[in-house]
Design a protein around this motif. Structure first.
Motif, mmCIF file in Angstrom:
data_model
loop_
_atom_site.group_PDB
_atom_site.id
_atom_site.type_symbol
_atom_site.label_atom_id
_atom_site.label_comp_id
_atom_site.label_asym_id
_atom_site.label_seq_id
_atom_site.Cartn_x
_atom_site.Cartn_y
_atom_site.Cartn_z
ATOM 1 N N PHE A 196 0.826 -1.196 0.131
ATOM 2 C CA PHE A 196 -0.098 -0.010 -0.092
ATOM 3 C C PHE A 196 0.803 1.119 -0.040
ATOM 4 C CE2 PHE A 196 -2.493 -3.503 1.582
ATOM 5 C CZ PHE A 196 -3.916 -3.277 1.233
ATOM 6 N N VAL A 197 0.364 2.230 -0.883
ATOM 7 C CA VAL A 197 1.215 3.595 -0.948
ATOM 8 C C VAL A 197 0.220 4.625 -0.804
ATOM 9 C CG1 VAL A 197 2.488 5.067 -2.394
ATOM 10 C CG2 VAL A 197 3.039 2.567 -2.316
ATOM 11 N N GLY A 198 0.335 5.602 0.107
ATOM 12 C CA GLY A 198 -0.357 6.712 0.058
ATOM 13 C C GLY A 198 -0.700 7.181 1.462
ATOM 14 N N LEU A 199 -2.019 7.774 1.499
ATOM 15 C CA LEU A 199 -2.537 8.334 2.865
ATOM 16 C C LEU A 199 -3.722 7.372 3.113
ATOM 17 C CD1 LEU A 199 -2.218 12.046 2.068
ATOM 18 C CD2 LEU A 199 -0.523 10.793 2.728
ATOM 19 N N ASN A 200 -4.298 7.725 4.297
ATOM 20 C CA ASN A 200 -5.422 7.007 4.757
ATOM 21 C C ASN A 200 -6.691 7.509 3.913
ATOM 22 O OD1 ASN A 200 -8.181 7.577 7.318
ATOM 23 N ND2 ASN A 200 -7.186 5.491 6.698
ATOM 24 N N HIS A 201 -7.449 6.404 3.464
ATOM 25 C CA HIS A 201 -8.609 7.045 2.306
ATOM 26 C C HIS A 201 -7.909 7.467 1.063
ATOM 27 C CE1 HIS A 201 -11.982 6.408 5.721
ATOM 28 N NE2 HIS A 201 -11.279 5.519 5.380
ATOM 29 N N HIS A 203 -5.119 5.577 -0.897
ATOM 30 C CA HIS A 203 -4.159 4.670 -1.086
ATOM 31 C C HIS A 203 -4.054 4.177 -2.584
ATOM 32 C CE1 HIS A 203 -6.448 1.656 1.324
ATOM 33 N NE2 HIS A 203 -6.415 1.170 -0.092
ATOM 34 N N TRP A 204 -3.100 3.608 -2.723
ATOM 35 C CA TRP A 204 -3.170 2.679 -4.037
ATOM 36 C C TRP A 204 -2.302 1.484 -3.634
ATOM 37 C CZ3 TRP A 204 -2.510 7.720 -3.708
ATOM 38 C CH2 TRP A 204 -3.316 8.711 -4.788
ATOM 39 N N VAL A 205 -2.724 0.219 -4.197
ATOM 40 C CA VAL A 205 -2.099 -0.952 -4.223
ATOM 41 C C VAL A 205 -1.193 -1.372 -5.217
ATOM 42 C CG1 VAL A 205 -2.318 -3.513 -3.843
ATOM 43 C CG2 VAL A 205 -4.069 -1.961 -2.768
ATOM 44 N N THR A 206 0.141 -1.101 -4.889
ATOM 45 C CA THR A 206 1.239 -1.271 -6.167
ATOM 46 C C THR A 206 1.867 -2.608 -6.267
ATOM 47 O OG1 THR A 206 2.857 -0.347 -4.307
ATOM 48 C CG2 THR A 206 1.745 1.343 -5.844
ATOM 49 N N GLN A 207 1.525 -3.545 -5.529
ATOM 50 C CA GLN A 207 1.773 -4.976 -5.493
ATOM 51 C C GLN A 207 0.939 -5.827 -5.133
ATOM 52 O OE1 GLN A 207 5.544 -7.104 -4.282
ATOM 53 N NE2 GLN A 207 6.327 -4.944 -3.689
ATOM 54 N N GLN A 213 3.564 -15.483 -6.544
ATOM 55 C CA GLN A 213 3.270 -14.876 -7.908
ATOM 56 C C GLN A 213 2.684 -13.480 -8.156
ATOM 57 O OE1 GLN A 213 0.929 -18.272 -9.777
ATOM 58 N NE2 GLN A 213 2.665 -18.621 -10.964
ATOM 59 N N SER A 214 3.310 -12.755 -8.971
ATOM 60 C CA SER A 214 2.774 -11.313 -9.138
ATOM 61 C C SER A 214 1.177 -11.296 -9.580
ATOM 62 C CB SER A 214 3.502 -10.256 -9.570
ATOM 63 O OG SER A 214 2.695 -9.085 -9.984
ATOM 64 N N LYS A 215 0.385 -10.883 -9.220
ATOM 65 C CA LYS A 215 -1.194 -10.803 -9.816
ATOM 66 C C LYS A 215 -1.530 -9.480 -10.256
ATOM 67 C CE LYS A 215 -1.875 -15.158 -8.893
ATOM 68 N NZ LYS A 215 -2.023 -16.314 -10.100
ATOM 69 N N LEU A 216 -0.696 -8.511 -10.072
ATOM 70 C CA LEU A 216 -0.934 -7.006 -10.248
ATOM 71 C C LEU A 216 -1.458 -6.660 -11.833
ATOM 72 C CD1 LEU A 216 -1.244 -4.293 -9.114
ATOM 73 C CD2 LEU A 216 1.093 -3.831 -9.857
ATOM 74 N N SER A 365 8.072 -0.355 -2.806
ATOM 75 C CA SER A 365 8.971 -0.625 -4.051
ATOM 76 C C SER A 365 8.697 0.183 -5.265
ATOM 77 C CB SER A 365 8.578 -2.096 -4.548
ATOM 78 O OG SER A 365 7.396 -2.227 -4.880
ATOM 79 N N ASN A 366 7.529 0.952 -5.156
ATOM 80 C CA ASN A 366 6.804 1.569 -6.342
ATOM 81 C C ASN A 366 5.870 2.676 -5.987
ATOM 82 O OD1 ASN A 366 5.837 2.280 -8.737
ATOM 83 N ND2 ASN A 366 4.486 0.598 -8.853
ATOM 84 N N VAL A 367 6.081 4.018 -6.297
ATOM 85 C CA VAL A 367 5.507 4.960 -5.999
ATOM 86 C C VAL A 367 5.014 5.649 -7.481
ATOM 87 C CG1 VAL A 367 4.711 7.077 -4.858
ATOM 88 C CG2 VAL A 367 6.267 5.631 -3.939
#
Length: 434
Positions: A196-201, A203-207, A213-216, A365-367
Motif C-alpha cells: 500500500f502506498v499513500g494516505l488514509n482513504h 491509497h493505491w495498491v502497487t503490488q 506470483q505477481s497478480k497485479l 517498491s513503487n510509487v
C-alpha cells in the motif's frame, strides 16, 4: 507473560463494539485481556448501557475471566491502561449528516472523511482526542493509542504532533483488500502480500503477490475492483487503471470520478437520504437487536454498517505489539523517509513490521509518478487543517479548503466554511473565541 492486560475503548457505546469484543474473546490465548473498560460521554450513556450489557453477556457466554466495565468517567478507566482504542464520533450522527449535506448545497462532494465534511469532522475530533491524550500522559503514559476515529490519518498525525502519546492509526480498508483477494484467489491471507502506498482513504495498491506470483497485471484489468458499502458503486475507467499501474482505493473515486460521484450523492440524497441517514436507520435496528437479553453474540447485521473487519485490524495489532510477532500490517504512522516528497512527520498509510517497540515502516517498491501530486496536495490540505483544528484560525481553515482537490473555488469554499462552522458551533469553541 502473565501481566494483567487492560484495554480501554473510548466511544464504547458504538455499534462496532460487539465486533471488538468478539475479536478479544477469539484471541484470548494470544492476548490475555483481564479488563475491558467501555467509556462514553453522558449523551452516549443510553447506547453504552445497551452495548455494554451485550458485551458482558458475550464474555459471560465465553466463560473467560474478563471483567467488562462501563463508565462515563474517562479518567477512572484510563488508570494503568495498556491499550486505548478510540472509535468516537463528536456530534454523533447528526454532525455527520451536516458534513454530508451542507457541501452538496454548494455543488461539492459531501463525505465524512474527505473534502469539507472530513475537515469539519477533524475540527470536532482533534481537540477532543488531544484532551484524552493529556489524561493518558498522566494516567497511562506507556499505553498505545490505537486510533480508528476518522479521518484516521489526520487525527493520528495531530496526536503524534501535539502529544507525547504513542499513537497508531488504523483503517478497515486494507483488511477489505485482503478479504477481496482471499475470495478472488481462494487462498488464506498468509499467502497474499499487498503493498500500500499513500494516505488514509487515499491509497493505491502497487503490488499484489499470491503464493509468490505477481497478480497485479491481471488485477489491473478488473474494472470492478474492491469496494465498500459506504462508497457509491461507480465503475472504474479501465484505461486509467492500466496506465496508473496500481489499484486505487475505492475512496479515490471521489477524486478520479468527481462529477459522477457528486451526481450519485445528489440523487441518493434526494431519494433515500445521505449515507449518514441510512446509517442512522441501521444503527437504530442494531440497537434494537442489542437490547435482546438472550443475544450473546455479534449479530450478522453489523456487517452492513460499513466498518466490517475493523476489530480484526485492532486485535491483530494489539496481539502483535504484545507478543512482538513482527508480522506485516498496513498502518497509519509518521512517514520518516518512506515517501521522499513528504515531511518526516506527515502521517502516511503504509506496510509496517510490527514489533513490541512499535511499527517499523517498510520501504515501498513503487510509487507511481502519477499519484505523487495528489498525495502531496491532499497532505498539504491535511496539515493546514490540523493546524486550523488546534488553533481555531479561520483563515487557515479557508486556506486548507482552497487547497483541497475536491473544492472547486475559494469563493465556493468561503460561504460553505462559514455555514459549516456555524452549524457546528456547539462542538467548535476554538473557532468562536472572542
Amino acid at each position: 507473560m502473565n501481566k494483567r492486560l487492560k484495554i480501554v475503548v473510548i466511544g464504547g457505546g458504538s455499534s462496532y463494539t460487539p465486533e471488538l469484543i468478539e475479536g478479544l474473546i477469539l484471541h484470548y490465548k494470544e492476548l490475555p485481556v483481564t479488563e475491558i473498560w467501555l467509556v462514553d460521554i453522558q449523551e452516549g450513556k443510553h447506547k453504552l448501557d445497551i452495548v455494554g450489557k451485550l458485551a458482558q453477556r458475550m464474555v459471560e457466554k465465553s466463560g473467560l475471566p474478563i471483567e467488562v466495565h462501563l463508565t462515563i468517567n474517562r479518567r477512572e478507566a484510563l488508570v494503568g491502561a495498556d491499550f486505548v482504542s478510540t472509535q468516537m464520533r463528536v456530534g454523533l450522527l447528526q454532525a455527520r449528516i451536516w458534513d454530508e449535506t451542507i457541501p452538496l448545497k454548494y455543488g461539492v462532494i459531501g463525505q465524512e472523511t474527505t473534502g469539507p465534511g472530513g475537515m469539519l469532522k477533524a475540527f470536532r475530533t482533534i481537540p477532543a482526542l488531544l484532551d484524552i491524550c493529556k489524561d493518558m500522559e498522566e494516567l497511562c503514559p506507556d499505553a498505545w493509542m490505537l486510533n480508528f476515529t476518522n479521518p484516521a490519518g489526520m487525527v493520528t498525525e495531530a496526536v503524534n504532533k501535539y502529544s507525547k502519546i504513542k499513537a497508531i492509526g488504523l483503517c478497515n480498508a486494507p483488511t477489505g483488500v485482503y478479504k477481496w483477494l482471499m475470495e478472488l484467489y481462494n487462498v488464506p491471507a498468509e499467502q497474499i502480500y499487498a503493498e500500500f502506498v499513500g494516505l488514509n482513504h487515499l491509497h493505491w495498491v502497487t503490488q499484489v503477490v499470491v503464493n509468490g506470483q505477481s497478480k497485479l497485471e491481471e488485477l489491473l484489468g478488473n474494472s470492478q475492483g474492491y469496494s465498500a458499502k459506504n462508497v457509491p458503486q461507480s465503475e472504474w475507467n479501465e484505461s486509467l487503471i492500466r496506465s496508473l499501474g496500481a489499484i486505487p482505493s475505492y475512496y479515490l473515486k471521489y477524486f478520479y470520478l468527481k462529477q459522477e460521484m457528486l451526481q450519485d450523492q445528489l440523487e441518493s440524497s434526494a431519494k433515500v437520504g445521505t449515507r449518514a441517514e441510512i446509517v442512522k436507520q441501521l444503527e437504530d435496528e442494531l440497537f434494537e437487536l442489542y437490547k435482546d437479553p438472550n443475544l450473546a453474540e455479534k449479530p450478522k447485521q453489523l456487517e452492513k454498517r460499513g466498518g466490517a473487519y475493523y476489530s480484526e485490524a485492532a486485535v491483530r495489532l494489539m496481539k502483535s505489539l504484545y507478543n512482538d510477532t513482527r508480522d506485516i500490517q498496513t498502518l497509519n504512522i509518521p512517514n520518516g523517509r518512506i515517501l521522499d516528497f513528504l515531511a518526516p512527520d506527515a502521517c502516511i498509510e503504509v506496510n509496517c513490521l510490527v514489533t513490541k517497540q512499535g511499527p517499523i515502516p517498510l520501504a515501498v517498491s513503487n510509487v507511481p509518478f502519477a499519484v505523487k501530486g495528489l498525495i502531496h496536495a491532499v497532505k498539504t490540505y491535511e496539515q493546514l487543517a490540523i493546524e486550523a483544528a488546534v488553533s481555531g484560525n479561520r483563515d487557515l481553515a479557508l486556506l486548507a479548503l482552497a487547497n483541497h482537490p475536491l473544492v472547486p473555488s475559494v469563493n465556493v469554499a468561503e460561504p460553505m466554511l462559514a455555514e459549516m462552522l456555524e452549524q457546528n458551533k456547539a462542538f467548535l469553541p476554538q473557532f468562536f473565541q472572542a
